[in-house]
Design a protein around this motif. Structure first.
Motif, PDB file in Angstrom:
ATOM      1  N   PHE A 250      40.272  51.465  43.236  1.00 16.48           N
ATOM      2  CA  PHE A 250      39.241  52.448  43.563  1.00 16.48           C
ATOM      3  C   PHE A 250      38.189  52.530  42.454  1.00 16.48           C
ATOM      4  O   PHE A 250      36.996  52.681  42.733  1.00 16.48           O
ATOM      5  CB  PHE A 250      39.872  53.821  43.791  1.00 16.48           C
ATOM      6  CG  PHE A 250      40.617  53.951  45.088  1.00 16.48           C
ATOM      7  CD1 PHE A 250      39.938  53.865  46.293  1.00 16.48           C
ATOM      8  CD2 PHE A 250      41.990  54.160  45.113  1.00 16.48           C
ATOM      9  CE1 PHE A 250      40.619  53.986  47.505  1.00 16.48           C
ATOM     10  CE2 PHE A 250      42.674  54.284  46.313  1.00 16.48           C
ATOM     11  CZ  PHE A 250      41.985  54.199  47.511  1.00 16.48           C
ATOM     12  N   ALA A 251      38.648  52.442  41.189  1.00 15.68           N
ATOM     13  CA  ALA A 251      37.698  52.489  40.075  1.00 15.68           C
ATOM     14  C   ALA A 251      36.700  51.342  40.167  1.00 15.68           C
ATOM     15  O   ALA A 251      35.487  51.529  39.971  1.00 15.68           O
ATOM     16  CB  ALA A 251      38.451  52.433  38.745  1.00 15.68           C
ATOM     17  N   ALA A 252      37.195  50.133  40.468  1.00 15.22           N
ATOM     18  CA  ALA A 252      36.312  48.974  40.618  1.00 15.22           C
ATOM     19  C   ALA A 252      35.365  49.166  41.794  1.00 15.22           C
ATOM     20  O   ALA A 252      34.171  48.846  41.721  1.00 15.22           O
ATOM     21  CB  ALA A 252      37.145  47.704  40.794  1.00 15.22           C
ATOM     22  N   VAL A 256      31.266  49.271  41.533  1.00 13.98           N
ATOM     23  CA  VAL A 256      30.373  48.387  42.299  1.00 13.98           C
ATOM     24  C   VAL A 256      29.416  49.226  43.150  1.00 13.98           C
ATOM     25  O   VAL A 256      28.207  48.959  43.215  1.00 13.98           O
ATOM     26  CB  VAL A 256      31.193  47.426  43.188  1.00 13.98           C
ATOM     27  CG1 VAL A 256      30.272  46.667  44.150  1.00 13.98           C
ATOM     28  CG2 VAL A 256      31.972  46.444  42.324  1.00 13.98           C
ATOM     29  N   ALA A 257      29.944  50.269  43.797  1.00 16.48           N
ATOM     30  CA  ALA A 257      29.117  51.098  44.681  1.00 16.48           C
ATOM     31  C   ALA A 257      27.986  51.786  43.931  1.00 16.48           C
ATOM     32  O   ALA A 257      26.870  51.935  44.452  1.00 16.48           O
ATOM     33  CB  ALA A 257      29.991  52.136  45.383  1.00 16.48           C
ATOM     34  N   LEU A 263      30.549  42.876  42.009  1.00 10.62           N
ATOM     35  CA  LEU A 263      31.745  42.414  42.705  1.00 10.62           C
ATOM     36  C   LEU A 263      32.047  40.964  42.332  1.00 10.62           C
ATOM     37  O   LEU A 263      31.169  40.108  42.383  1.00 10.62           O
ATOM     38  CB  LEU A 263      31.548  42.536  44.217  1.00 10.62           C
ATOM     39  CG  LEU A 263      32.756  42.208  45.096  1.00 10.62           C
ATOM     40  CD1 LEU A 263      33.869  43.219  44.855  1.00 10.62           C
ATOM     41  CD2 LEU A 263      32.344  42.200  46.565  1.00 10.62           C
ATOM     42  N   THR A 264      33.298  40.687  41.942  1.00 12.64           N
ATOM     43  CA  THR A 264      33.700  39.338  41.536  1.00 12.64           C
ATOM     44  C   THR A 264      34.945  38.914  42.304  1.00 12.64           C
ATOM     45  O   THR A 264      35.624  39.737  42.926  1.00 12.64           O
ATOM     46  CB  THR A 264      34.002  39.288  40.026  1.00 12.64           C
ATOM     47  OG1 THR A 264      35.165  40.107  39.753  1.00 12.64           O
ATOM     48  CG2 THR A 264      32.817  39.792  39.205  1.00 12.64           C
ATOM     49  N   TRP A 265      35.258  37.633  42.214  1.00 15.97           N
ATOM     50  CA  TRP A 265      36.464  37.139  42.871  1.00 15.97           C
ATOM     51  C   TRP A 265      37.713  37.748  42.246  1.00 15.97           C
ATOM     52  O   TRP A 265      38.703  37.973  42.937  1.00 15.97           O
ATOM     53  CB  TRP A 265      36.528  35.607  42.793  1.00 15.97           C
ATOM     54  CG  TRP A 265      36.807  35.066  41.425  1.00 15.97           C
ATOM     55  CD1 TRP A 265      35.902  34.695  40.478  1.00 15.97           C
ATOM     56  CD2 TRP A 265      38.101  34.848  40.846  1.00 15.97           C
ATOM     57  NE1 TRP A 265      36.536  34.265  39.332  1.00 15.97           N
ATOM     58  CE2 TRP A 265      37.886  34.339  39.538  1.00 15.97           C
ATOM     59  CE3 TRP A 265      39.411  35.024  41.294  1.00 15.97           C
ATOM     60  CZ2 TRP A 265      38.933  34.007  38.679  1.00 15.97           C
ATOM     61  CZ3 TRP A 265      40.457  34.710  40.437  1.00 15.97           C
ATOM     62  CH2 TRP A 265      40.214  34.200  39.153  1.00 15.97           C
ATOM     63  N   ARG A 266      37.660  38.057  40.940  1.00 17.40           N
ATOM     64  CA  ARG A 266      38.816  38.682  40.285  1.00 17.40           C
ATOM     65  C   ARG A 266      39.090  40.062  40.878  1.00 17.40           C
ATOM     66  O   ARG A 266      40.241  40.455  41.078  1.00 17.40           O
ATOM     67  CB  ARG A 266      38.584  38.789  38.781  1.00 17.40           C
ATOM     68  CG  ARG A 266      38.578  37.456  38.042  1.00 17.40           C
ATOM     69  CD  ARG A 266      38.129  37.667  36.598  1.00 17.40           C
ATOM     70  NE  ARG A 266      39.076  38.496  35.878  1.00 17.40           N
ATOM     71  CZ  ARG A 266      40.031  38.030  35.078  1.00 17.40           C
ATOM     72  NH1 ARG A 266      40.161  36.718  34.903  1.00 17.40           N
ATOM     73  NH2 ARG A 266      40.841  38.837  34.449  1.00 17.40           N
ATOM     74  N   MET A 267      38.021  40.819  41.131  1.00 20.16           N
ATOM     75  CA  MET A 267      38.195  42.133  41.750  1.00 20.16           C
ATOM     76  C   MET A 267      38.818  41.999  43.132  1.00 20.16           C
ATOM     77  O   MET A 267      39.747  42.744  43.485  1.00 20.16           O
ATOM     78  CB  MET A 267      36.843  42.848  41.867  1.00 20.16           C
ATOM     79  CG  MET A 267      36.278  43.369  40.578  1.00 20.16           C
ATOM     80  SD  MET A 267      34.752  44.272  40.923  1.00 20.16           S
ATOM     81  CE  MET A 267      34.224  44.665  39.249  1.00 20.16           C
ATOM     82  N   LEU A 268      38.303  41.064  43.920  1.00 21.96           N
ATOM     83  CA  LEU A 268      38.813  40.885  45.276  1.00 21.96           C
ATOM     84  C   LEU A 268      40.275  40.453  45.277  1.00 21.96           C
ATOM     85  O   LEU A 268      41.102  41.010  46.002  1.00 21.96           O
ATOM     86  CB  LEU A 268      37.959  39.856  46.018  1.00 21.96           C
ATOM     87  CG  LEU A 268      36.533  40.301  46.377  1.00 21.96           C
ATOM     88  CD1 LEU A 268      35.738  39.131  46.938  1.00 21.96           C
ATOM     89  CD2 LEU A 268      36.565  41.448  47.379  1.00 21.96           C
ATOM     90  N   CYS A 269      40.599  39.442  44.442  1.00 21.60           N
ATOM     91  CA  CYS A 269      41.985  38.953  44.402  1.00 21.60           C
ATOM     92  C   CYS A 269      42.928  39.987  43.799  1.00 21.60           C
ATOM     93  O   CYS A 269      44.022  40.220  44.321  1.00 21.60           O
ATOM     94  CB  CYS A 269      42.047  37.649  43.607  1.00 21.60           C
ATOM     95  SG  CYS A 269      41.185  36.274  44.382  1.00 21.60           S
ATOM     96  N   GLY A 270      42.505  40.601  42.687  1.00 23.76           N
ATOM     97  CA  GLY A 270      43.359  41.603  42.048  1.00 23.76           C
ATOM     98  C   GLY A 270      43.588  42.801  42.941  1.00 23.76           C
ATOM     99  O   GLY A 270      44.725  43.267  43.097  1.00 23.76           O
ATOM    100  N   GLY A 271      42.513  43.303  43.558  1.00 23.07           N
ATOM    101  CA  GLY A 271      42.662  44.423  44.473  1.00 23.07           C
ATOM    102  C   GLY A 271      43.524  44.067  45.666  1.00 23.07           C
ATOM    103  O   GLY A 271      44.340  44.874  46.120  1.00 23.07           O
TER     104      GLY A 271
END
Length: 298
Positions: A250-252, A256-257, A263-271
């Motif tokens: 949620f923090a990420a 971003v919002a 937004l990065t691939w690390r955020m997407l994969c980690g989330g």
């Protein structure tokens, strides 16, 4: 769906809402700490939260058994010291490393539950712990070095894990209001003591800082503590810990919002891994132990 299952789903949704609120505070905290010291901020935040909770729930506190009052103080001390250690550690390490190390309570919680309560943790839950830890690493880490800040933050994660386990044992739905208020009072006292070296807390300097502190005191402080205390009366500690690891997701998302991050691939994969861990643990069959096993006297 049985009544117990419905309550469990509601408790999970409540914890998710709570972690979403916590995730929303990262941007606000960064701005407030430009104008206040960490100790002053924590003291004002939790004193306001404690005053609000006692104004609303003083009758519930007055009717609590002495044993529960003592437990509430113990829980508040654990959480308050954890807050201070985490914040002191944050002064020595990057926010991303702090977020990862703090999230290690998801590992400590099942270990503590096994050691202290003799609880058996299913293999699927350990798998979920591993997925959540990997997800936190992808979300948070860009390099890692071990120094005093890491050790302080790791100690805070251990205290958070102990708080989650103890709250799961001691929380009862009909005492959630009173127990939350007692915890908040103990946290406020711990944070006030941290400001004693410079004569007590300094108040927020302007209207914007006051609004941010009030939001974090009343919504992310008092409201979140109340929700966690009620939810953990209905969820095993390890499940609660894994649900709560969605906080950095949620923090990420909020970062971003609001345009403070990209937004990065690390955020997407980690989330995605953190959410997969939560889904996996929710699919794990629930065993219904007897009430005395859920809330045995310790």
């Amino acid at each position: 769906m049985s009544a117990a299952s419905r309550v469990s789903v509601l408790a999970t949704v409540g914890l998710l809402l709570m972690t979403a609120v916590w995730g929303s505070t990262f941007v606000l905290i960064k701005g407030v700490l430009d104008h206040m010291s960490v100790a002053d901020f924590l003291a004002v935040r939790f004193v306001v939260a404690a005053m609000a909770m006692f104004a609303l729930f003083h009758r519930q506190v007055a009717h609590m058994p002495r044993r529960q009052l003592v437990r509430g103080v113990m829980l508040g001390v654990l959480y308050g010291v954890g807050q201070l250690l985490q914040t002191w550690g944050l002064a020595l390490i990057s926010p991303s490393v702090s977020g990862f190390v703090t999230g290690m309570y998801v590992v400590f919680t099942p270990i503590l539950a096994t050691l202290l309560l003799r609880q058996r943790t299913p293999v699927t839950v350990w798998l979920a712990v591993g997925l959540a830890t990997l997800g936190l690493a992808l979300l948070s880490l860009n390099g890692f070095s071990v120094n005093a800040g890491v050790w302080l933050t790791l100690a805070s994660a251990l205290l958070y894990g102990l708080h989650i386990v103890a709250l799961g044992q001691w929380s009862r739905a009909d005492e959630a209001f009173g127990l939350s208020a007692v915890q908040m009072a103990a946290i406020a006292i711990i944070c006030l003591l941290a400001t004693a070296g410079h004569g007590g807390p300094m108040l927020p300097p302007d209207r914007g800082a006051w609004l941010a502190v009030l939001y974090m005191a009343l919504v992310a402080g008092a409201g979140a503590m109340l929700m966690q205390t009620w939810a953990q009366a209905h969820l095993p500690a390890t499940r609660a810990a894994i649900v709560m690891t969605t906080e950095p997701v949620f923090a990420a998302a909020f970062a971003v919002a609001f345009g403070s991050d990209v937004l990065t691939w690390r955020m997407l994969c980690g989330g995605g891994l953190v959410l997969a861990a939560m889904y996996l643990v929710e699919l794990t069959p629930r065993r219904e132990p007897p009430a005395e096993a859920l809330h045995h006297e310790v």
